[in-house]
Design an enzyme around this catalytic site. Structure first.
Site, PDB file in Angstrom:
ATOM      1  N   HIS A  36      21.930 -35.089  -5.873  1.00  0.00           N
ATOM      2  CA  HIS A  36      21.678 -35.097  -7.318  1.00  0.00           C
ATOM      3  C   HIS A  36      20.929 -33.830  -7.732  1.00  0.00           C
ATOM      4  CE1 HIS A  36      23.297 -38.966  -7.460  1.00  0.00           C
ATOM      5  NE2 HIS A  36      22.204 -39.710  -7.369  1.00  0.00           N
TER       6      HIS A  36
ATOM      7  N   ARG B 121       3.073 -40.340 -27.072  1.00  0.00           N
ATOM      8  CA  ARG B 121       1.989 -40.156 -26.116  1.00  0.00           C
ATOM      9  C   ARG B 121       0.679 -39.874 -26.863  1.00  0.00           C
ATOM     10  NH1 ARG B 121       3.008 -41.541 -20.972  1.00  0.00           N
ATOM     11  NH2 ARG B 121       1.517 -39.965 -20.224  1.00  0.00           N
TER      12      ARG B 121
ATOM     13  N   SER C 218      -3.351 -43.739 -16.527  1.00  0.00           N
ATOM     14  CA  SER C 218      -3.124 -42.299 -16.397  1.00  0.00           C
ATOM     15  C   SER C 218      -4.323 -41.496 -16.883  1.00  0.00           C
ATOM     16  CB  SER C 218      -1.865 -41.894 -17.168  1.00  0.00           C
ATOM     17  OG  SER C 218      -1.947 -42.297 -18.520  1.00  0.00           O
TER      18      SER C 218
ATOM     19  N   ARG D 238      -7.608 -42.245 -16.373  1.00  0.00           N
ATOM     20  CA  ARG D 238      -8.553 -42.137 -15.252  1.00  0.00           C
ATOM     21  C   ARG D 238      -7.993 -41.242 -14.151  1.00  0.00           C
ATOM     22  NH1 ARG D 238     -10.578 -46.008 -10.743  1.00  0.00           N
ATOM     23  NH2 ARG D 238     -12.716 -45.262 -10.447  1.00  0.00           N
ATOM     24  N   ARG D 239      -6.671 -41.171 -14.050  1.00  0.00           N
ATOM     25  CA  ARG D 239      -6.052 -40.301 -13.046  1.00  0.00           C
ATOM     26  C   ARG D 239      -6.011 -38.840 -13.512  1.00  0.00           C
ATOM     27  NH1 ARG D 239      -1.954 -44.080 -13.282  1.00  0.00           N
ATOM     28  NH2 ARG D 239      -0.414 -42.459 -13.748  1.00  0.00           N
TER      29      ARG D 239
ATOM     30  N   ASP E 214      -0.575 -45.415 -23.068  1.00  0.00           N
ATOM     31  CA  ASP E 214      -1.399 -46.459 -23.666  1.00  0.00           C
ATOM     32  C   ASP E 214      -2.785 -46.366 -23.058  1.00  0.00           C
ATOM     33  OD1 ASP E 214      -1.125 -47.399 -21.113  1.00  0.00           O
ATOM     34  OD2 ASP E 214      -0.015 -49.201 -21.637  1.00  0.00           O
TER      35      ASP E 214
ATOM     36  N   ASP F 164      -5.612 -48.516 -20.832  1.00  0.00           N
ATOM     37  CA  ASP F 164      -5.918 -49.666 -19.990  1.00  0.00           C
ATOM     38  C   ASP F 164      -7.430 -49.722 -19.804  1.00  0.00           C
ATOM     39  OD1 ASP F 164      -3.126 -50.332 -19.388  1.00  0.00           O
ATOM     40  OD2 ASP F 164      -3.133 -48.469 -18.242  1.00  0.00           O
TER      41      ASP F 164
ATOM     42  N   ASP G 215      -4.867 -52.287 -23.797  1.00  0.00           N
ATOM     43  CA  ASP G 215      -5.023 -53.508 -22.999  1.00  0.00           C
ATOM     44  C   ASP G 215      -6.470 -53.615 -22.535  1.00  0.00           C
ATOM     45  OD1 ASP G 215      -2.276 -53.807 -23.234  1.00  0.00           O
ATOM     46  OD2 ASP G 215      -1.863 -52.887 -21.278  1.00  0.00           O
TER      47      ASP G 215
END
Length: 548
Positions: free
Chosen positions: A280, A356, A387, A389-390, A397, A399, A464
């Site tokens: 691919h 986003r 994402s 915290r990362r 969104d 969390d 959330d």
């Protein structure tokens, strides 16, 4: 990297260790690596050993006659071996990873130049010549008279990989190991504890270590990852999680590559890239198209199910039923009387939810949430995971993971919190709201999913809340930080050890009389994320390192 000299005792000890290490094929097959640990944290070494092992390298615990390569934090640490041993110094790791094979070492061997390196008072990374992509590890290098090429036809990248020196992934840092294709982008060190040490300001110390660092690696192969991203959405909509996950893993590897792919052969040795995936990639980079994707995008059923699956609350099975009922557009769904209230909200704010959220806006909203929470319950711990915290630059969104250190005051908090945030006009619509802490059910975890607005705007954003008892907070923090690849690896690792892992704990698995696997009622207890990682035998990754 340098050659080696040692006693016969070290050689015998090193030889015994090497015999115990499993042979693994890869582009570094035959390499025997020794890490000089001065200035390096043990977890960093563990991560890089895992990465090099995947490509065939082995390790020794001493500088025995078997060692072929030595890694150190800087030239000062390397010189512990003694100047007389510093006859060779290689910096070819990045180019080997780029080519998918070990490149010739001859252009990288330092001879007389080593003496000049030793005389320099600057760290070695400040006297490295320009890299092949035109970037420099430090602005001062551009003006350094010490930086020189070995010959007119070859450039030398930094010869010491500063794997333990935290950096912004997008700041042009050029240590070779952090540019390996499947490397984890190392961020600034953060606390390993799930709770801050400063009890007077529970959020300040915790968030200081994980909120400000954006994960922004340059994606040199966006033509590939964009098409794979579309396939992920398609397979998710079709309910084919296995294929969706395979493309997800491939993207995580490809987006970190320090070179632009020009042929499928360049990626054939990379993890998560099998023969079909390689084909691919080759088709995309040589033709600019992917026939498989074009087929899906022209198939009405696939297009429709994929579209409906992007509506919050509509899963693959529901999307298929809606298609079979004759619906083809989002406008058609507005007339469907079987949609739940949450699905109708997902449909109404479809365009808003898909946008986003910039990182700086999430930071501002996190601070607002912390202030409101502290006003309701002093000492409450509120962390934005996912994402954000990362370290990602944008988020789909928010969390929000919540607990209280005393293990009991979290009960009933979510009701007050949601009510207060609604009074402020921050929370606007409810999607899911369930409380279990006061009833003592479902591990005592309270949940709220809803829509909120950035102050002064009307665009709906997904948010959330998960409120955990202190005893299982570490598991919730890991699960809601992610990413999906890491969570799946941890679950599989737990299963291999006879446990079941989820966001509510780590449970000993049991066999029922019917042959089915169940789980114990009580989770093992761990105070920190690190303790969970250590128990499972997985490297303790900082949040910014979890973009696998």
């Amino acid at each position: 990297m340098a050659p080696r000299k040692s006693s016969r005792a070290k050689e015998r000890g090193g030889g015994q260790q090497l015999q115990q290490q499993q042979q693994q094929p890869g582009i570094f097959d035959g390499m025997v690596v020794f890490f000089i640990q001065t200035g390096l944290q043990s977890r960093r070494i563990q991560i890089w050993k895992q990465k090099l092992l995947e490509k065939g390298a082995k390790f020794d615990d001493g500088v025995s006659r078997f060692v072929t390569h030595v890694f150190a934090k800087d030239s000062e640490a390397l010189l512990q071996l003694g100047r007389e041993q510093l006859q060779r110094f290689k910096g070819w790791l990045e180019d080997s990873l780029k080519e998918g094979k070990k490149v010739s070492e001859e252009p990288y061997i330092l001879k007389r130049e080593v003496e000049e390196v030793n005389k320099s008072s600057k760290p070695l990374n400040e006297i490295c010549p320009q890299q092949k992509d035109g970037s420099f590890a430090d602005e001062e290098i551009k003006h350094s008279k010490k930086a020189k090429k070995l010959d007119e036809n070859s450039d030398v990248t930094c010869v010491v990989s500063e794997v333990d020196k935290g950096h912004n992934a997008g700041d042009g840092a050029s240590d070779a190991m952090s540019k390996s294709p499947d490397s984890l982008d190392i961020g600034r060190d953060s606390s390993e504890d799930s709770f801050p040490r400063n009890k007077d300001s529970p959020n300040k110390d915790m968030n200081k270590s994980q909120s400000s660092l954006a994960y922004c690696p340059p994606n040199l192969n966006q033509n590939v990852t964009d098409m794979f991203g579309k396939l992920i959405n398609i397979y998710r909509a079709l309910g084919d999680d296995r294929r969706s996950f395979s493309y997800y893993k491939a993207i995580s590897v490809i987006e970190k590559l320090p070179f632009k792919i020009e042929s499928g052969d360049q990626v054939k040795h990379l993890p998560a890239i099998g023969k079909a995936m390689q084909d691919h990639i080759h088709e995309i980079v040589t033709t600019g198209k992917l026939s498989k994707l074009e087929h899906f995008e022209t198939d009405e059923k696939v297009k429709t199910i994929n579209l409906f699956g992007e509506v919050w609350g509509i899963g693959p099975a529901t999307a298929l039923k809606l298609y079979e009922k004759g619906h083809r557009t989002l406008e058609d769904l507005e007339k469907e009387d079987t949609l739940t209230n949450a699905q109708r909200l997902g449909l109404k704010y479809f365009d808003d939810i898909k946008k986003r959220i910039p990182r700086h806006e999430v930071e501002e909203m996190e601070r607002l949430l912390q202030k409101v929470g502290e006003g309701i319950l002093p000492g409450i711990v509120i962390i934005c995971g996912g994402s954000f915290r990362r370290g990602k630059a944008t988020c789909g969104d928010m969390d929000i993971i919540i607990t209280h250190p005393d293990g009991k005051s979290h009960r009933g908090f979510l009701n007050q919190y949601v009510r207060h945030l609604k009074d402020m006009n921050f929370l606007r619509e409810d999607l899911i709201f369930s409380t279990h802490s006061e009833q003592g059910t479902d591990s005592g975890v309270d949940t709220y999913f809803g829509l909120c607005t950035y102050p002064g705007r009307e665009q709906r954003l997904r948010i959330d809340f998960k409120v955990y008892p202190r005893s299982i907070y570490a598991f919730g923090l890991i699960a809601w930080t992610g990413n999906d690849v890491l969570n799946r690896r941890l679950r599989l690792l737990a299963e291999s050890k006879g446990y079941r892992l989820d966001d509510t704990g780590l449970f000993l698995a049991a066999q029922t009389s019917g042959g089915k696997r169940a789980r114990a009622n009580v989770s093992l207890s761990f105070d920190t994320e690190k303790e969970v990682f250590d128990f499972l035998g997985f490297p303790c990754l900082e949040p910014q390192e979890r973009n696998l």
